[in-house]
Design a protein around this motif. Structure first.
Motif, PDB file in Angstrom:
ATOM      1  N   LEU A 173     -37.939 -22.033   3.627  1.00 38.75           N
ATOM      2  CA  LEU A 173     -36.733 -21.922   2.803  1.00 38.75           C
ATOM      3  C   LEU A 173     -36.281 -23.278   2.271  1.00 38.75           C
ATOM      4  CD1 LEU A 173     -34.759 -19.376   4.989  1.00 38.75           C
ATOM      5  CD2 LEU A 173     -35.462 -19.013   2.607  1.00 38.75           C
ATOM      6  N   ALA A 174     -36.336 -24.304   3.102  1.00 39.63           N
ATOM      7  CA  ALA A 174     -35.923 -25.641   2.669  1.00 39.63           C
ATOM      8  C   ALA A 174     -36.854 -26.168   1.576  1.00 39.63           C
ATOM      9  CB  ALA A 174     -35.873 -26.600   3.852  1.00 39.63           C
ATOM     10  N   GLY A 175     -38.162 -25.989   1.768  1.00 41.23           N
ATOM     11  CA  GLY A 175     -39.111 -26.433   0.754  1.00 41.23           C
ATOM     12  C   GLY A 175     -38.938 -25.677  -0.548  1.00 41.23           C
ATOM     13  N   TRP A 176     -38.799 -24.365  -0.448  1.00 43.03           N
ATOM     14  CA  TRP A 176     -38.578 -23.545  -1.632  1.00 43.03           C
ATOM     15  C   TRP A 176     -37.300 -23.972  -2.358  1.00 43.03           C
ATOM     16  CZ3 TRP A 176     -34.539 -20.625  -3.233  1.00 43.03           C
ATOM     17  CH2 TRP A 176     -34.755 -19.825  -4.355  1.00 43.03           C
ATOM     18  N   ALA A 177     -36.234 -24.177  -1.592  1.00 45.93           N
ATOM     19  CA  ALA A 177     -34.950 -24.556  -2.190  1.00 45.93           C
ATOM     20  C   ALA A 177     -35.039 -25.902  -2.901  1.00 45.93           C
ATOM     21  CB  ALA A 177     -33.852 -24.580  -1.125  1.00 45.93           C
ATOM     22  N   LEU A 178     -35.783 -26.841  -2.343  1.00 43.02           N
ATOM     23  CA  LEU A 178     -35.932 -28.147  -2.986  1.00 43.02           C
ATOM     24  C   LEU A 178     -36.574 -27.987  -4.372  1.00 43.02           C
ATOM     25  CD1 LEU A 178     -35.700 -31.261  -2.801  1.00 43.02           C
ATOM     26  CD2 LEU A 178     -38.024 -31.227  -1.893  1.00 43.02           C
ATOM     27  N   VAL A 179     -37.654 -27.219  -4.448  1.00 41.13           N
ATOM     28  CA  VAL A 179     -38.316 -26.999  -5.735  1.00 41.13           C
ATOM     29  C   VAL A 179     -37.372 -26.266  -6.686  1.00 41.13           C
ATOM     30  CG1 VAL A 179     -40.268 -25.870  -6.894  1.00 41.13           C
ATOM     31  CG2 VAL A 179     -40.611 -27.007  -4.686  1.00 41.13           C
ATOM     32  N   HIS A 180     -36.718 -25.222  -6.204  1.00 36.53           N
ATOM     33  CA  HIS A 180     -35.788 -24.428  -7.007  1.00 36.53           C
ATOM     34  C   HIS A 180     -34.651 -25.284  -7.571  1.00 36.53           C
ATOM     35  CE1 HIS A 180     -33.450 -20.868  -8.136  1.00 36.53           C
ATOM     36  NE2 HIS A 180     -32.428 -21.417  -7.533  1.00 36.53           N
ATOM     37  N   VAL A 181     -34.019 -26.064  -6.700  1.00 38.26           N
ATOM     38  CA  VAL A 181     -32.877 -26.883  -7.113  1.00 38.26           C
ATOM     39  C   VAL A 181     -33.305 -27.959  -8.111  1.00 38.26           C
ATOM     40  CG1 VAL A 181     -31.230 -28.618  -6.265  1.00 38.26           C
ATOM     41  CG2 VAL A 181     -31.473 -26.436  -5.078  1.00 38.26           C
ATOM     42  N   ARG A 182     -34.430 -28.604  -7.842  1.00 32.90           N
ATOM     43  CA  ARG A 182     -34.872 -29.681  -8.742  1.00 32.90           C
ATOM     44  C   ARG A 182     -35.223 -29.121 -10.118  1.00 32.90           C
ATOM     45  NH1 ARG A 182     -38.600 -34.872  -7.559  1.00 32.90           N
ATOM     46  NH2 ARG A 182     -38.439 -35.749  -9.646  1.00 32.90           N
ATOM     47  N   LEU A 183     -35.926 -28.002 -10.149  1.00 33.19           N
ATOM     48  CA  LEU A 183     -36.250 -27.406 -11.451  1.00 33.19           C
ATOM     49  C   LEU A 183     -34.989 -26.976 -12.181  1.00 33.19           C
ATOM     50  CD1 LEU A 183     -39.436 -25.357 -10.552  1.00 33.19           C
ATOM     51  CD2 LEU A 183     -39.314 -27.357 -12.061  1.00 33.19           C
ATOM     52  N   ARG A 184     -34.057 -26.371 -11.471  1.00 31.18           N
ATOM     53  CA  ARG A 184     -32.789 -25.966 -12.101  1.00 31.18           C
ATOM     54  C   ARG A 184     -32.031 -27.179 -12.645  1.00 31.18           C
ATOM     55  NH1 ARG A 184     -30.644 -20.560 -10.976  1.00 31.18           N
ATOM     56  NH2 ARG A 184     -32.537 -19.325 -11.234  1.00 31.18           N
ATOM     57  N   SER A 185     -32.078 -28.296 -11.909  1.00 28.44           N
ATOM     58  CA  SER A 185     -31.376 -29.507 -12.378  1.00 28.44           C
ATOM     59  C   SER A 185     -32.018 -30.054 -13.651  1.00 28.44           C
ATOM     60  CB  SER A 185     -31.348 -30.581 -11.287  1.00 28.44           C
ATOM     61  OG  SER A 185     -32.608 -31.217 -11.169  1.00 28.44           O
ATOM     62  N   GLU A 186     -33.288 -29.690 -13.887  1.00 28.87           N
ATOM     63  CA  GLU A 186     -34.005 -30.107 -15.095  1.00 28.87           C
ATOM     64  C   GLU A 186     -33.937 -29.033 -16.183  1.00 28.87           C
ATOM     65  OE1 GLU A 186     -37.953 -31.263 -13.854  1.00 28.87           O
ATOM     66  OE2 GLU A 186     -37.172 -32.787 -12.476  1.00 28.87           O
ATOM     67  N   GLY A 187     -33.122 -27.994 -15.946  1.00 23.76           N
ATOM     68  CA  GLY A 187     -32.938 -26.941 -16.937  1.00 23.76           C
ATOM     69  C   GLY A 187     -34.074 -25.943 -17.011  1.00 23.76           C
ATOM     70  N   ILE A 188     -34.846 -25.813 -15.930  1.00 20.45           N
ATOM     71  CA  ILE A 188     -36.005 -24.927 -15.915  1.00 20.45           C
ATOM     72  C   ILE A 188     -35.746 -23.770 -14.966  1.00 20.45           C
ATOM     73  CG2 ILE A 188     -38.466 -24.764 -15.392  1.00 20.45           C
ATOM     74  CD1 ILE A 188     -38.556 -27.802 -16.054  1.00 20.45           C
ATOM     75  N   ASP A 189     -35.892 -22.541 -15.469  1.00 16.23           N
ATOM     76  CA  ASP A 189     -35.672 -21.335 -14.684  1.00 16.23           C
ATOM     77  C   ASP A 189     -36.998 -20.595 -14.573  1.00 16.23           C
ATOM     78  OD1 ASP A 189     -34.537 -19.250 -13.294  1.00 16.23           O
ATOM     79  OD2 ASP A 189     -33.600 -18.348 -15.056  1.00 16.23           O
ATOM     80  N   VAL A 190     -37.652 -20.709 -13.420  1.00 14.09           N
ATOM     81  CA  VAL A 190     -38.955 -20.084 -13.185  1.00 14.09           C
ATOM     82  C   VAL A 190     -38.921 -19.343 -11.853  1.00 14.09           C
ATOM     83  CG1 VAL A 190     -40.252 -21.795 -14.525  1.00 14.09           C
ATOM     84  CG2 VAL A 190     -39.850 -22.199 -12.098  1.00 14.09           C
ATOM     85  N   HIS A 191     -39.978 -18.601 -11.581  1.00 17.12           N
ATOM     86  CA  HIS A 191     -40.140 -17.947 -10.286  1.00 17.12           C
ATOM     87  C   HIS A 191     -40.943 -18.880  -9.393  1.00 17.12           C
ATOM     88  CE1 HIS A 191     -38.583 -14.289 -11.979  1.00 17.12           C
ATOM     89  NE2 HIS A 191     -39.568 -14.203 -12.852  1.00 17.12           N
ATOM     90  N   THR A 192     -40.434 -19.164  -8.204  1.00 14.80           N
ATOM     91  CA  THR A 192     -41.134 -20.045  -7.264  1.00 14.80           C
ATOM     92  C   THR A 192     -41.398 -19.281  -5.968  1.00 14.80           C
ATOM     93  OG1 THR A 192     -40.101 -22.015  -8.208  1.00 14.80           O
ATOM     94  CG2 THR A 192     -41.021 -22.230  -5.990  1.00 14.80           C
ATOM     95  N   VAL A 193     -42.625 -19.421  -5.462  1.00  9.64           N
ATOM     96  CA  VAL A 193     -43.020 -18.762  -4.219  1.00  9.64           C
ATOM     97  C   VAL A 193     -43.832 -19.733  -3.367  1.00  9.64           C
ATOM     98  CG1 VAL A 193     -43.017 -16.431  -5.193  1.00  9.64           C
ATOM     99  CG2 VAL A 193     -45.115 -17.787  -5.260  1.00  9.64           C
TER     100      VAL A 193
END
Length: 151
Positions: free
Chosen positions: A59-79
């Motif tokens: 969950l922590a690893g997933w959240a890091l990728v999710h948050v960083r991409l969102r901060s760059e304006g990117i909305d993707v599916h991460t698994v």
């Protein structure tokens, strides 16, 4: 994304987070720290269940990728694609998963793949601590995919 919004997102979209008692301790594009109480994650030896430790780290690893991409304006599916956990010592109290941002060059390579192919993979290291003791280390590959127009 701040601590409260990430915690609400996790609890709403990943029910296991609420069941584990997961709390977001810190979030920014370079760091995610998630905490879980021992009481909700016990095994038969009154220490943390290995599955809970692995789940919090993922969950922590997933959240890091999710948050960083969102901060760059990117909305993707991460698994999570692959993970390996090394359990260093038993956990006898609350534990914290600390996701460590990849190097800038690795992140840029990931972003380049995502931009070019609509899919990218990045390795994330997560350390799980119990107080001042390193208890587990997860090495995981996370894949982000541009959503199809139908999704």
């Amino acid at each position: 994304m701040n601590v409260d919004s990430l915690q609400a997102y996790l609890h709403r979209h990943i029910p296991l987070c609420a069941a584990m008692g997961t709390r977001v301790a810190k979030v920014d594009p370079a760091t995610v720290r998630l905490v879980a109480p021992l009481e909700s994650n016990l095994n038969h030896r009154a220490t943390a269940f290995g599955g809970s430790v692995a789940a919090l780290a993922i969950l922590a690893g997933w959240a890091l990728v999710h948050v960083r991409l969102r901060s760059e304006g990117i909305d993707v599916h991460t698994v999570i694609q692959r993970s390996q956990v090394e359990y260093v010592e038993a956990i006898g109290g609350a534990f914290e998963a600390r996701a460590i941002a990849p190097s800038e060059s690795r992140w840029l390579r990931f972003r380049s793949m995502l931009d070019r192919w609509g899919r990218g993979r990045v390795g994330i290291r997560v350390e799980v601590w119990c107080g001042a003791a390193l208890a587990a280390v997860l090495e995981g590959d996370f894949v982000s995919i541009q959503p199809s127009p139908e999704s």
